[in-house]
Scaffold this motif. Structure first.
Motif, PDB file in Angstrom:
ATOM      1  N   ILE A 174       0.795  -1.229   0.000  1.00 33.51           N
ATOM      2  CA  ILE A 174       0.000   0.000   0.000  1.00 33.51           C
ATOM      3  C   ILE A 174       0.829   1.282   0.000  1.00 33.51           C
ATOM      4  N   VAL A 175       2.003   1.260   0.648  1.00 36.00           N
ATOM      5  CA  VAL A 175       2.849   2.465   0.675  1.00 36.00           C
ATOM      6  C   VAL A 175       4.306   2.082   0.462  1.00 36.00           C
ATOM      7  N   ASP A 176       5.075   3.075   0.000  1.00 36.97           N
ATOM      8  CA  ASP A 176       6.520   2.899  -0.170  1.00 36.97           C
ATOM      9  C   ASP A 176       7.124   4.280  -0.350  1.00 36.97           C
ATOM     10  N   PRO A 181      -0.254   6.716   0.098  1.00 37.04           N
ATOM     11  CA  PRO A 181      -1.690   6.967  -0.054  1.00 37.04           C
ATOM     12  C   PRO A 181      -2.521   6.579   1.156  1.00 37.04           C
ATOM     13  N   PHE A 182      -1.932   5.889   2.138  1.00 37.69           N
ATOM     14  CA  PHE A 182      -2.665   5.485   3.339  1.00 37.69           C
ATOM     15  C   PHE A 182      -2.922   6.699   4.237  1.00 37.69           C
ATOM     16  N   GLU A 183      -4.162   6.829   4.706  1.00 40.67           N
ATOM     17  CA  GLU A 183      -4.516   7.936   5.588  1.00 40.67           C
ATOM     18  C   GLU A 183      -3.956   7.677   6.993  1.00 40.67           C
ATOM     19  N   SER A 184      -2.877   8.379   7.330  1.00 36.51           N
ATOM     20  CA  SER A 184      -2.277   8.230   8.651  1.00 36.51           C
ATOM     21  C   SER A 184      -2.802   9.331   9.559  1.00 36.51           C
ATOM     22  N   LYS A 185      -3.512   8.920  10.622  1.00 37.99           N
ATOM     23  CA  LYS A 185      -4.015   9.902  11.579  1.00 37.99           C
ATOM     24  C   LYS A 185      -2.972  10.199  12.656  1.00 37.99           C
ATOM     25  N   THR A 186      -2.001   9.298  12.830  1.00 40.22           N
ATOM     26  CA  THR A 186      -0.923   9.523  13.788  1.00 40.22           C
ATOM     27  C   THR A 186       0.116  10.482  13.219  1.00 40.22           C
ATOM     28  N   ALA A 195       1.138  11.523  -0.555  1.00 39.56           N
ATOM     29  CA  ALA A 195       0.195  11.025  -1.560  1.00 39.56           C
ATOM     30  C   ALA A 195       0.386  11.779  -2.869  1.00 39.56           C
ATOM     31  N   TYR A 196       0.007  11.157  -3.977  1.00 37.34           N
ATOM     32  CA  TYR A 196       0.132  11.818  -5.272  1.00 37.34           C
ATOM     33  C   TYR A 196      -0.706  13.096  -5.309  1.00 37.34           C
ATOM     34  N   ASN A 199      -6.727  13.450  -3.908  1.00 41.43           N
ATOM     35  CA  ASN A 199      -7.692  12.497  -4.457  1.00 41.43           C
ATOM     36  C   ASN A 199      -7.133  11.079  -4.538  1.00 41.43           C
ATOM     37  N   HIS A 200      -5.866  10.933  -4.171  1.00 46.47           N
ATOM     38  CA  HIS A 200      -5.214   9.618  -4.231  1.00 46.47           C
ATOM     39  C   HIS A 200      -4.872   9.146  -2.821  1.00 46.47           C
ATOM     40  N   ILE A 201      -5.902   9.024  -2.002  1.00 45.85           N
ATOM     41  CA  ILE A 201      -5.739   8.633  -0.602  1.00 45.85           C
ATOM     42  C   ILE A 201      -6.751   7.541  -0.264  1.00 45.85           C
ATOM     43  N   TYR A 202      -6.296   6.552   0.478  1.00 47.71           N
ATOM     44  CA  TYR A 202      -7.186   5.508   0.992  1.00 47.71           C
ATOM     45  C   TYR A 202      -7.548   5.844   2.436  1.00 47.71           C
TER      46      TYR A 202
END
Length: 229
Positions: A174-176, A181-186, A195-196, A199-202
């Motif tokens: 999912i990420v590298d 693109p992963f939604e990190s709340k921390t 993220a790109y 609009n390119h976020i999970y």
């Protein structure tokens, strides 16, 4: 090929009132049955063809699905074996699907769906007995959304394809270093700057929805989080 297959003679017509039944109270299994009915009879109800003629032989009225342990959850060691039997005769047609878990039952439903044939009079299945189970516990596909963002509908279509092929793992890179693109709340800065685009976020909600969608189809989502070396 299945582990064991014994094919009888000819095909068995499906009755216009054909149904798939189960005594299990598993909502996941019941949802799978409804999903596969829609797949099997996409062109209409069994026997609903305008070319239907009066049947001269008994038709298959139902497929009975039984599961030994409907409560077992999906994991690496989950039993996914099943036995499918379709028997034709002069007096009565009978079909049964038995499995150790609901995930084995799903594979049996997939096999039955692939056996259904459209005829001039509606639908038919071959007279056959199949004992089958996976050779490998881990049967997965790797996707990489860090380098090529994949919209959620594409991910769900990939899960569908895995289920059609009786695979059971979506390995999600999912990420590298290429994108985050992963939604990190921390650490929200990782998403905002990594993220790109916005609009390119999970989101967490989208990921949870995908996990539940996959689970209902016998597929585990295995995430992989990498960071730049």
């Amino acid at each position: 090929m299945p582990m064991s297959m014994r094919q009888g003679e000819g095909f068995v017509d499906l009755a216009s009132s054909f149904k798939i039944t189960t005594s299990s109270d598993s909502e996941t299994l019941r949802a799978a049955i409804e999903r596969y009915k829609a797949i099997m009879f996409a062109s209409g109800k069994p026997g609903s063809s305008s070319n239907t003629t009066a049947a001269t032989a008994p038709a298959l009225a139902s497929l009975e699905v039984t599961v030994t342990d409907p409560s077992e959850d999906l994991g690496l060691e989950t039993c996914e074996n099943y036995t499918l039997s379709v028997k034709g005769g002069l007096l009565m047609e009978k079909a049964s699907l038995s499995a150790c878990t609901i995930y084995g039952a799903m594979h049996g439903l997939e096999t039955f769906a692939q056996l259904v044939r459209v005829t001039d009079g509606g639908y038919a299945v071959p007279s056959i007995e199949i004992d089958d189970g996976p050779r490998f516990h881990f049967r997965g596909l790797l996707i990489d959304s860090s380098r090529h963002f994949l919209p959620m509908p594409v991910l769900k279509a990939t899960v569908d394809a895995l289920a059609y092929n009786k695979m059971n793992v979506l390995h999600w890179h999912i990420v590298d270093g290429d994108s985050f693109p992963f939604e990190s709340k921390t650490f929200p800065g990782l998403t905002a700057k990594g993220a790109y685009s916005e609009n390119h976020i999970y989101t967490h909600e989208a990921i949870q929805d995908l996990v539940e969608y996959a689970h209902a189809r016998g597929v585990r989502v295995m995430p992989e989080f990498d960071t730049p070396g």
